[in-house]
Design an enzyme around this catalytic site. Structure first.
Site, PDB file in Angstrom:
ATOM      1  N   SER A  40       0.819  -1.223   0.000  1.00 36.20           N
ATOM      2  CA  SER A  40       0.000   0.000   0.000  1.00 36.20           C
ATOM      3  C   SER A  40       0.847   1.265   0.000  1.00 36.20           C
ATOM      4  CB  SER A  40      -0.931   0.005   1.218  1.00 36.20           C
ATOM      5  OG  SER A  40      -0.183  -0.038   2.417  1.00 36.20           O
ATOM      6  N   SER A  43       5.638   1.915   4.046  1.00 39.59           N
ATOM      7  CA  SER A  43       7.054   2.138   4.344  1.00 39.59           C
ATOM      8  C   SER A  43       7.614   3.291   3.526  1.00 39.59           C
ATOM      9  CB  SER A  43       7.875   0.871   4.063  1.00 39.59           C
ATOM     10  OG  SER A  43       7.606  -0.105   5.033  1.00 39.59           O
ATOM     11  N   SER A 110      -0.316  -4.788  10.140  1.00 37.88           N
ATOM     12  CA  SER A 110      -1.142  -4.784  11.367  1.00 37.88           C
ATOM     13  C   SER A 110      -2.634  -4.819  11.030  1.00 37.88           C
ATOM     14  CB  SER A 110      -0.814  -3.569  12.246  1.00 37.88           C
ATOM     15  OG  SER A 110      -0.784  -2.351  11.522  1.00 37.88           O
TER      16      SER A 110
END
Lengths: 202, 202
Positions: A40, A43, A110
């Site tokens: 997505s 980072s 997460s």
């Protein structure tokens, strides 16, 4: 001995705390928790934002799978319990780093709401900023920078978030960034603006 | 989009690294590992030294049982394997914090040479400074600030370092401080002097 005795007392009364660190750094500490699908852009966005914050004199650190999995969590695998413990430790390290005065950027898929909320619960109000990098699955899969979606579709990886494991989108993230064909500089600008709106950046 | 593209490339080429953090902070990062018997004065010395370093503008953080055992290592007990894992995680957190540019002070009994050396091995030359707080057992036991020696002598605590478990003194610590009736201010002054001799403080 008077001086030593006096200093002894002073030292114990005035341990170096968050207020002292914030005064030295010129900014309060913070945890920016980037969540979103694999690919997505979490980072990349976090790294670019860190660059901008550092340029402005903010003391930062970026936590991601790369620097955590090889050290602190090198004893953990990818079974559900291990992934849960991995995130728990990341949250605790972030807590120590926030206590140390840093603006911590954490970039992890997460996928489960309960795990993210458990980390949020470890922080004071306003210290935990959830950044939902909301990139359509199709876009993530088209990029597939590590070839993981291809493997997941082929059944070589099981329980892959977005394919055969759920991603529970944040209900009320402090920041939501729709990251579909968004130039990186624009994404960073939006994040900076949102942080200012939240009053956590001067 | 040219600017965005260019910035994208620049960001990726110049991630915020140790050199960038050291330039911003005005000092290199470091791990000061305080080892010694329970009651030897490790935490008190480390806390007082942190105070002095902070006053000089050094970005510091103190890791000890208090802030680690209640969070990151709350899943661990005090059996040998758990104590070993506790120290391993402390070493890894210290590594991340050193990577983040901080001068980390860690105060743990850490009685076994192999465990301390395993942590040392995770750091670059000169980045790990072992501080042996060399306080005679009799003095530690006379102080007994937490009443632990009394319990150990009474057999209520087993495997207590110095009583029925060994303390393996460092063979070549970077700094050795004999802490027997030494005023705290004098101890801190000696530590500061030793750090300057090691070239890790301006």
């Amino acid at each position: 001995m008077d001086k030593a005795t006096t200093e002894h007392i002073v030292w114990h009364q005035h341990a170096i705390d968050r207020a002292a660190r914030a005064a030295l750094n010129g900014h309060p500490p913070l945890l920016l928790w980037f969540t979103g699908l694999s690919g997505s852009g979490k980072s990349t966005l976090a790294g670019a934002l860190e660059h901008e914050l550092h340029r402005r004199g903010v003391r930062t650190y970026l936590l991601d799978g790369d620097n955590v999995r090889h050290g602190l969590c090198s004893d953990l695998g990818f079974a559900p319990a291990d992934r849960q413990e991995n995130l728990r430790r990341v949250g605790e390290v972030a807590k120590l780093m926030v206590d140390a005065g840093l603006v911590v950027l954490a970039a992890f898929v997460s996928p489960y709401r309960a795990e993210r909320d458990a980390i949020r619960a470890r922080f004071a109000d306003g210290e935990f900023i959830e950044v939902f990098v909301d990139t359509p699955l199709a876009a993530c899969e088209a990029r597939d920078p590590k070839g993981l979606y291809k493997k997941a579709r082929a059944g070589e990886i099981r329980h892959f978030t977005g394919i055969d494991d759920p991603y529970e989108a944040p209900l009320q993230p402090e920041i939501r960034l729709v990251n579909d064909n968004l130039p990186l500089a624009e994404g960073v600008a939006r994040l900076l603006s949102a942080l200012q709106q939240h009053g956590v950046l001067p």
